[in-house]
Design a protein around this motif. Structure first.
Motif, PDB file in Angstrom:
ATOM      1  N   LEU A   1     -10.609  40.303  26.212  1.00 57.87           N
ATOM      2  CA  LEU A   1     -10.425  41.348  27.215  1.00 57.87           C
ATOM      3  C   LEU A   1      -9.372  42.303  26.666  1.00 57.87           C
ATOM      4  CD1 LEU A   1     -11.649  38.905  28.881  1.00 57.87           C
ATOM      5  CD2 LEU A   1     -10.509  39.900  30.863  1.00 57.87           C
ATOM      6  N   ARG A   2      -9.753  43.546  26.447  1.00 59.21           N
ATOM      7  CA  ARG A   2      -8.903  44.529  25.757  1.00 59.21           C
ATOM      8  C   ARG A   2      -8.375  45.583  26.721  1.00 59.21           C
ATOM      9  NH1 ARG A   2     -12.205  47.682  21.327  1.00 59.21           N
ATOM     10  NH2 ARG A   2     -13.345  48.354  23.203  1.00 59.21           N
ATOM     11  N   THR A   3      -7.117  45.965  26.523  1.00 60.22           N
ATOM     12  CA  THR A   3      -6.580  47.164  27.163  1.00 60.22           C
ATOM     13  C   THR A   3      -5.920  48.017  26.082  1.00 60.22           C
ATOM     14  OG1 THR A   3      -5.179  48.027  28.944  1.00 60.22           O
ATOM     15  CG2 THR A   3      -4.344  46.105  27.772  1.00 60.22           C
ATOM     16  N   GLN A   4      -6.121  49.344  26.183  1.00 58.59           N
ATOM     17  CA  GLN A   4      -5.591  50.249  25.159  1.00 58.59           C
ATOM     18  C   GLN A   4      -5.161  51.559  25.799  1.00 58.59           C
ATOM     19  OE1 GLN A   4      -8.269  50.942  21.865  1.00 58.59           O
ATOM     20  NE2 GLN A   4      -6.761  52.096  20.686  1.00 58.59           N
ATOM     21  N   ARG A   5      -4.056  52.077  25.331  1.00 59.75           N
ATOM     22  CA  ARG A   5      -3.562  53.356  25.822  1.00 59.75           C
ATOM     23  C   ARG A   5      -4.186  54.489  25.013  1.00 59.75           C
ATOM     24  NH1 ARG A   5       0.844  55.850  28.457  1.00 59.75           N
ATOM     25  NH2 ARG A   5       0.119  57.996  28.747  1.00 59.75           N
ATOM     26  N   LEU A   6      -4.822  55.396  25.717  1.00 55.82           N
ATOM     27  CA  LEU A   6      -5.433  56.586  25.129  1.00 55.82           C
ATOM     28  C   LEU A   6      -4.677  57.817  25.607  1.00 55.82           C
ATOM     29  CD1 LEU A   6      -9.139  55.481  25.639  1.00 55.82           C
ATOM     30  CD2 LEU A   6      -7.770  55.298  23.546  1.00 55.82           C
ATOM     31  N   PRO A   7      -4.868  58.964  24.993  1.00 58.31           N
ATOM     32  CA  PRO A   7      -4.082  60.140  25.374  1.00 58.31           C
ATOM     33  C   PRO A   7      -4.157  60.494  26.859  1.00 58.31           C
ATOM     34  CG  PRO A   7      -5.176  60.541  23.291  1.00 58.31           C
ATOM     35  CD  PRO A   7      -5.711  59.231  23.797  1.00 58.31           C
ATOM     36  N   ASP A   8      -5.331  60.293  27.472  1.00 57.38           N
ATOM     37  CA  ASP A   8      -5.500  60.732  28.859  1.00 57.38           C
ATOM     38  C   ASP A   8      -5.570  59.609  29.883  1.00 57.38           C
ATOM     39  OD1 ASP A   8      -5.612  63.438  28.046  1.00 57.38           O
ATOM     40  OD2 ASP A   8      -7.738  63.227  27.542  1.00 57.38           O
ATOM     41  N   PHE A   9      -5.694  58.385  29.437  1.00 58.19           N
ATOM     42  CA  PHE A   9      -5.813  57.278  30.394  1.00 58.19           C
ATOM     43  C   PHE A   9      -5.616  55.948  29.669  1.00 58.19           C
ATOM     44  CE2 PHE A   9      -9.970  57.475  28.517  1.00 58.19           C
ATOM     45  CZ  PHE A   9     -10.550  56.222  28.660  1.00 58.19           C
ATOM     46  N   GLN A  10      -5.527  54.889  30.480  1.00 56.11           N
ATOM     47  CA  GLN A  10      -5.441  53.515  29.962  1.00 56.11           C
ATOM     48  C   GLN A  10      -6.789  52.856  30.196  1.00 56.11           C
ATOM     49  OE1 GLN A  10      -2.320  51.996  28.899  1.00 56.11           O
ATOM     50  NE2 GLN A  10      -3.394  50.147  28.236  1.00 56.11           N
ATOM     51  N   THR A  11      -7.433  52.409  29.126  1.00 57.18           N
ATOM     52  CA  THR A  11      -8.687  51.681  29.287  1.00 57.18           C
ATOM     53  C   THR A  11      -8.361  50.194  29.403  1.00 57.18           C
ATOM     54  OG1 THR A  11     -10.934  51.400  28.411  1.00 57.18           O
ATOM     55  CG2 THR A  11      -9.127  51.483  26.793  1.00 57.18           C
TER      56      THR A  11
END
Length: 384
Positions: free
Chosen positions: A144-154
């Motif tokens: 189960l992955r979470t990643q910070r992107l420029p516009d949101f957190q997936t």
């Protein structure tokens, strides 16, 4: 039926006495019956400080799924990722879908008041990953992955398809790895219109914390005014000098009036205060929202909850697939264990009163069938 309900409400001390009596079953006899399968089990008796009988059992093994393995590229658009397809056929098979769903909700409704980042759950962040490390116990695992992107957190979340679980023993062999500013969790959850009415028992790991610290809580742990509810939480250290980056068996037993947590069979926390009373979902997730609890991840940083297997023995008030799969019903002539088994995921028969009643010399032929049923009925969860 009303009489059975009254029996199920007898004092816990009496239940403990019966459990003590049942514990006198010779271990050598258990070895004689050996491994069995769920179709032959009437119920399951757990070990530990809050031993209970449960009606049903499910096991999800992610250790040998090379045909489904592959790490999907992160989808970097918030709207697209919420509607993403499953990452492999494993997540569309009935064995998965009759128990679990993949979440796609987001926090745009201000679920957490201090969240500073849009968080979007995506099926694309739940996948089977190949083990490229020297670990012979597992060819693959669930990620189960979470990643910070420029516009949101997936983010990633799996939820039980049913919300009818009432008491359970939930286990996972898992670890948390990755960057600071994320949370991974395993918990039961019952939503409510007001914070005070939420019912939840959880295990949470914050990657901002020291690597041996785990949070155990019967939620809510704070009030609408933001004040902490100290009695709701135990902040415990992993036993034996271990870290949450190490593979370990995390276990949560939700029983009437008590939630108890273990790591590798060592009890690490127990909370009676505001233990859930009503039916709940089961949830695992990996997330961040930039708020005070999770913290704020740096751009493109990621964290992962990795799981080799999931196991649950449980009671359910529902009539969905998860309640019918094994057809155990409320009969408890054949008592099994998932704790004393030599093979993870397969139960071992503790005793078989049905065989004894047929003259088959069951494990504890000296325990009458009626006494065995009485042992089950006075424990408060099986009839819940």
């Amino acid at each position: 039926m009303e009489a059975l309900k009254q029996i199920s409400q007898l004092p816990i001390s009496l239940s403990s006495l019966i459990i003590l009596i049942s514990a006198t079953v010779p271990l050598s006899a258990a070895a004689e019956l050996g491994l069995t399968d769920d179709s032959k089990c009437g119920c399951y008796l757990t070990n530990g400080g809050e031993s209970r009988y449960f009606a049903r059992h499910r096991f999800f093994d992610f250790r040998s799924l090379s045909e489904y393995a592959g790490v999907p590229a992160t989808i970097r658009d918030a709207e697209t990722t919420a509607g993403a397809d499953e990452t492999s056929a494993f997540f569309t098979a009935t064995k998965w879908t009759d128990f679990w769903t993949l979440a796609s909700w987001n926090n745009s409704n201000s679920a957490r008041a201090d969240a500073s980042v849009l968080m979007v759950n995506s099926p694309n962040n739940v996948y089977i990953e190949a083990n490229n490390e020297p670990d012979p116990s597992s060819q693959t695992w669930l990620t189960l992955r979470t990643q910070r992107l420029p516009d949101f957190q997936t983010a990633a979340e799996i939820e039980s398809a049913s919300a009818s679980y009432k008491y359970l023993s939930l286990r996972m062999r898992a670890r948390t790895v990755g960057a600071r500013g994320a949370v991974t969790a395993m918990f039961t959850y019952r939503d409510a219109d007001s914070l005070a009415d939420v019912q939840e028992s959880d295990l949470e790991i914050r990657t901002n914390d020291p690597r041996n610290l785990v949070h155990y809580t019967n939620q809510p742990s704070y009030t609408d005014d933001g004040d902490d509810v100290a009695r709701a939480t135990v902040n415990a250290t992993m036993p034996g000098g271990r870290s949450w980056t190490d593979w370990a068996v995390h276990r949560m037993d939700w029983t009437p009036g008590m939630t108890t947590w273990y790591v590798d069979d060592a009890q690490v926390a127990q909370i009676a205060f505001q233990t859930p009373r009503d039916e709940c979902n089961i949830i695992l997730n990996s997330w961040s929202d930039g708020g005070s609890w999770a913290g704020n991840m740096s751009d493109n940083d990621a964290a992962y909850l990795q799981v080799q297997w999931l196991e649950v023995v449980y009671n359910s008030t529902g009539a969905g697939p998860e309640a019918k799969r094994h057809g155990a019903g409320s009969s408890c002539n054949r008592v099994c264990s998932v704790d004393q088994t030599p093979q993870r995921g397969r139960p071992v028969m503790l005793w078989d009163n049905a065989a004894a009643s047929r003259g088959g010399g069951g494990l504890v032929a000296w325990i009458p069938m009626g006494a065995a049923m009485f042992m089950v009925l006075i424990t408060s969860g099986l009839l819940g």
